[in-house]
Design a protein around this motif. Sequence first.
Motif, short mmCIF file in Angstrom:
data_model
loop_
_atom_site.label_atom_id
_atom_site.label_comp_id
_atom_site.label_asym_id
_atom_site.label_seq_id
_atom_site.Cartn_x
_atom_site.Cartn_y
_atom_site.Cartn_z
N LYS A 7 25.36 22.85 32.05
CA LYS A 7 26.70 21.37 32.93
C LYS A 7 28.25 21.91 32.28
O LYS A 7 28.19 21.48 31.54
CB LYS A 7 25.96 20.35 33.14
CG LYS A 7 26.19 19.91 34.41
CD LYS A 7 26.15 18.21 34.10
CE LYS A 7 26.38 17.43 35.82
NZ LYS A 7 25.33 16.73 35.67
N LYS A 8 29.14 22.60 32.76
CA LYS A 8 30.41 22.81 32.09
C LYS A 8 31.12 22.07 32.09
O LYS A 8 31.68 21.53 31.50
CB LYS A 8 31.36 23.11 33.51
CG LYS A 8 32.35 24.08 32.83
CD LYS A 8 33.42 24.55 34.09
CE LYS A 8 34.67 24.85 33.65
NZ LYS A 8 35.60 25.71 34.11
N GLU A 9 31.03 20.15 33.09
CA GLU A 9 31.83 19.37 32.90
C GLU A 9 31.33 18.46 31.61
O GLU A 9 31.95 18.09 30.70
CB GLU A 9 31.37 18.60 34.06
CG GLU A 9 32.89 16.96 33.98
CD GLU A 9 32.25 16.27 34.75
OE1 GLU A 9 31.93 15.24 34.95
OE2 GLU A 9 33.12 16.87 35.84
N SER A 10 30.35 18.17 31.82
CA SER A 10 29.87 17.86 30.31
C SER A 10 30.22 18.61 28.72
O SER A 10 30.22 17.52 27.92
CB SER A 10 28.43 17.05 30.55
OG SER A 10 26.98 18.41 30.40
N GLU A 51 18.54 21.65 33.27
CA GLU A 51 19.72 22.03 33.82
C GLU A 51 19.99 22.69 31.96
O GLU A 51 20.72 22.41 31.28
CB GLU A 51 20.43 20.76 33.83
CG GLU A 51 20.57 20.85 35.58
CD GLU A 51 22.04 19.82 35.25
OE1 GLU A 51 22.37 19.11 34.35
OE2 GLU A 51 22.38 18.79 36.17
#
Length: 190
Positions: free
Chosen positions: A31-34, A28
Amino acid sequence: MKYTRLEIPELILCEPMIHKDNRGFVYESFKKESFNSFVGFDVEFCQDNLLSSDYGVIRALHTNTLEYSQSKLVSVLDGKILDVAVDFRVGSPTYGKSISLELSSQNHKQLFIPRGFLHGFVVLSHKAVVNIKIDRYFAAGESIGVRYDDSLLGIDWKIDKKDSILSIADENLPLFSEVTSAFKYNENYY
Protein backbone atom coordinates in the motif's frame (compact mmCIF):
# COMPACT_ATOMS: atom_id res chain seq x y z
CA MET A 1 0.62 -3.64 7.33
CA LYS A 2 3.11 -3.60 10.17
CA TYR A 3 6.50 -2.00 9.46
CA THR A 4 9.60 -2.55 11.60
CA ARG A 5 13.03 -0.96 11.24
CA LEU A 6 15.75 -3.58 11.61
CA GLU A 7 19.21 -3.41 13.21
CA ILE A 8 20.29 -1.47 10.12
CA PRO A 9 17.42 1.06 10.34
CA GLU A 10 17.15 1.73 6.60
CA LEU A 11 16.15 -1.93 6.12
CA ILE A 12 12.47 -2.43 6.83
CA LEU A 13 10.55 -5.59 7.59
CA CYS A 14 7.00 -5.44 6.21
CA GLU A 15 4.41 -7.81 7.69
CA PRO A 16 0.85 -7.83 6.33
CA MET A 17 -2.24 -8.41 8.40
CA ILE A 18 -3.62 -11.70 7.12
CA HIS A 19 -7.37 -12.31 7.06
CA LYS A 20 -8.19 -16.04 6.94
CA ASP A 21 -11.43 -17.93 6.65
CA ASN A 22 -12.67 -21.22 5.20
CA ARG A 23 -11.93 -20.00 1.65
CA GLY A 24 -8.25 -19.21 2.29
CA PHE A 25 -6.69 -15.82 3.07
CA VAL A 26 -6.36 -12.29 1.78
CA TYR A 27 -3.90 -9.53 2.61
CA GLU A 28 -2.60 -6.29 1.13
CA SER A 29 0.94 -6.97 -0.05
CA PHE A 30 1.69 -3.31 -0.74
CA LYS A 31 0.00 0.00 0.00
CA LYS A 32 1.93 2.97 -1.36
CA GLU A 33 0.60 5.62 1.03
CA SER A 34 1.33 3.81 4.30
CA PHE A 35 4.63 2.42 2.98
CA ASN A 36 5.98 5.82 1.90
CA SER A 37 4.76 7.41 5.12
CA PHE A 38 6.70 4.89 7.22
CA VAL A 39 9.82 4.96 5.04
CA GLY A 40 9.86 8.77 5.12
CA PHE A 41 10.33 9.37 1.39
CA ASP A 42 8.52 8.51 -1.82
CA VAL A 43 9.43 5.20 -3.41
CA GLU A 44 8.01 4.88 -6.90
CA PHE A 45 8.17 1.22 -7.86
CA CYS A 46 8.19 0.82 -11.64
CA GLN A 47 8.67 -2.91 -12.21
CA ASP A 48 8.07 -6.31 -10.63
CA ASN A 49 10.49 -9.16 -11.33
CA LEU A 50 9.58 -12.80 -10.69
CA LEU A 51 12.39 -15.27 -10.10
CA SER A 52 11.92 -19.03 -9.90
CA SER A 53 14.77 -21.08 -8.45
CA ASP A 54 15.48 -24.50 -6.96
CA TYR A 55 16.93 -25.42 -3.58
CA GLY A 56 20.49 -24.17 -3.10
CA VAL A 57 20.39 -21.48 -5.78
CA ILE A 58 22.22 -18.39 -4.54
CA ARG A 59 21.63 -15.11 -6.33
CA ALA A 60 24.06 -12.76 -4.66
CA LEU A 61 25.41 -10.20 -3.89
CA HIS A 62 24.40 -7.45 -6.32
CA THR A 63 23.61 -3.78 -6.70
CA ASN A 64 24.04 -1.16 -9.43
CA THR A 65 26.26 1.89 -9.69
CA LEU A 66 25.04 4.99 -7.88
CA GLU A 67 23.20 6.59 -10.80
CA TYR A 68 21.31 3.34 -11.46
CA SER A 69 20.93 1.88 -7.96
CA GLN A 70 17.58 0.44 -7.05
CA SER A 71 15.39 0.20 -3.99
CA LYS A 72 13.78 -3.23 -3.72
CA LEU A 73 10.83 -4.79 -1.96
CA VAL A 74 11.33 -8.56 -1.77
CA SER A 75 8.61 -11.12 -1.10
CA VAL A 76 8.16 -14.85 -1.66
CA LEU A 77 5.10 -16.15 -3.51
CA ASP A 78 5.98 -19.82 -3.11
CA GLY A 79 8.62 -21.55 -0.99
CA LYS A 80 11.24 -20.11 1.37
CA ILE A 81 14.44 -18.07 0.99
CA LEU A 82 17.07 -16.48 3.16
CA ASP A 83 17.17 -12.87 1.98
CA VAL A 84 20.36 -10.90 2.62
CA ALA A 85 21.17 -7.18 2.44
CA VAL A 86 24.66 -5.72 3.01
CA ASP A 87 25.27 -2.03 3.69
CA PHE A 88 27.47 -0.81 0.82
CA ARG A 89 27.49 2.90 1.74
CA VAL A 90 30.98 4.13 2.54
CA GLY A 91 30.91 6.16 5.77
CA SER A 92 27.75 4.55 7.08
CA PRO A 93 27.95 3.40 10.71
CA THR A 94 26.82 -0.03 9.50
CA TYR A 95 29.05 -0.23 6.38
CA GLY A 96 29.80 -3.89 5.57
CA LYS A 97 27.18 -5.19 8.02
CA SER A 98 24.42 -7.49 6.82
CA ILE A 99 20.90 -8.49 7.74
CA SER A 100 19.52 -11.93 6.88
CA LEU A 101 15.83 -12.82 7.10
CA GLU A 102 13.80 -15.86 6.16
CA LEU A 103 11.01 -14.84 3.82
CA SER A 104 8.43 -17.40 2.79
CA SER A 105 5.00 -17.96 1.31
CA GLN A 106 4.01 -19.11 4.81
CA ASN A 107 5.15 -16.09 6.85
CA HIS A 108 4.33 -13.51 4.11
CA LYS A 109 7.12 -11.22 5.35
CA GLN A 110 8.74 -8.74 2.96
CA LEU A 111 12.05 -6.92 3.14
CA PHE A 112 12.53 -3.37 1.89
CA ILE A 113 16.10 -2.71 0.78
CA PRO A 114 16.86 0.91 -0.17
CA ARG A 115 19.50 2.12 -2.61
CA GLY A 116 23.07 1.66 -1.44
CA PHE A 117 22.79 -1.97 -0.34
CA LEU A 118 24.03 -5.20 -1.88
CA HIS A 119 21.27 -7.79 -2.13
CA GLY A 120 21.05 -11.53 -2.54
CA PHE A 121 19.17 -14.62 -1.50
CA VAL A 122 19.43 -18.39 -1.27
CA VAL A 123 16.54 -20.82 -1.81
CA LEU A 124 15.90 -22.93 1.31
CA SER A 125 12.86 -24.86 0.04
CA HIS A 126 12.60 -27.36 -2.81
CA LYS A 127 11.64 -24.44 -5.11
CA ALA A 128 10.87 -20.78 -4.57
CA VAL A 129 9.17 -18.04 -6.53
CA VAL A 130 10.41 -14.62 -5.47
CA ASN A 131 8.86 -11.26 -6.35
CA ILE A 132 11.11 -8.18 -6.33
CA LYS A 133 9.59 -4.73 -6.83
CA ILE A 134 12.17 -2.20 -8.05
CA ASP A 135 12.12 1.58 -8.33
CA ARG A 136 14.49 1.93 -11.32
CA TYR A 137 14.86 -0.07 -14.49
CA PHE A 138 17.85 -2.35 -15.06
CA ALA A 139 20.79 -0.61 -16.78
CA ALA A 140 23.13 -2.90 -18.71
CA GLY A 141 26.77 -2.52 -17.72
CA GLU A 142 25.98 -0.82 -14.39
CA SER A 143 26.03 -3.90 -12.14
CA ILE A 144 28.26 -4.29 -9.11
CA GLY A 145 28.75 -7.62 -7.41
CA VAL A 146 30.55 -9.12 -4.43
CA ARG A 147 31.24 -12.78 -3.59
CA TYR A 148 28.50 -14.31 -1.50
CA ASP A 149 31.00 -16.32 0.58
CA ASP A 150 33.41 -13.50 1.40
CA SER A 151 34.71 -14.31 4.91
CA LEU A 152 34.89 -10.59 5.72
CA LEU A 153 31.09 -10.40 5.49
CA GLY A 154 30.58 -13.58 7.52
CA ILE A 155 27.13 -14.39 6.13
CA ASP A 156 25.65 -17.75 7.13
CA TRP A 157 23.69 -18.83 4.05
CA LYS A 158 22.03 -21.72 5.94
CA ILE A 159 23.07 -24.38 3.39
CA ASP A 160 26.14 -26.54 2.86
CA LYS A 161 28.53 -25.03 0.35
CA LYS A 162 28.40 -28.29 -1.67
CA ASP A 163 24.65 -27.70 -2.20
CA SER A 164 25.05 -24.15 -3.53
CA ILE A 165 24.20 -23.40 -7.14
CA LEU A 166 25.57 -20.17 -8.62
CA SER A 167 25.84 -18.59 -12.03
CA ILE A 168 29.32 -18.50 -13.55
CA ALA A 169 29.25 -14.71 -13.16
CA ASP A 170 28.44 -14.96 -9.42
CA GLU A 171 31.19 -17.57 -8.89
CA ASN A 172 33.73 -15.08 -10.22
CA LEU A 173 32.69 -11.94 -8.36
CA PRO A 174 35.38 -10.03 -6.41
CA LEU A 175 35.66 -9.80 -2.64
CA PHE A 176 34.02 -6.95 -0.72
CA SER A 177 37.39 -5.30 -0.03
CA GLU A 178 38.22 -5.35 -3.76
CA VAL A 179 35.16 -3.38 -4.81
CA THR A 180 35.21 0.37 -4.44
CA SER A 181 31.74 1.53 -3.53
CA ALA A 182 30.45 4.61 -5.29
CA PHE A 183 27.91 5.00 -2.50
CA LYS A 184 28.70 7.55 0.14
CA TYR A 185 26.63 7.52 3.30
CA ASN A 186 24.04 10.26 3.25
CA GLU A 187 20.91 9.94 5.34
CA ASN A 188 19.12 12.29 2.93
CA TYR A 189 20.20 10.37 -0.19
CA TYR A 190 16.70 9.33 -1.15
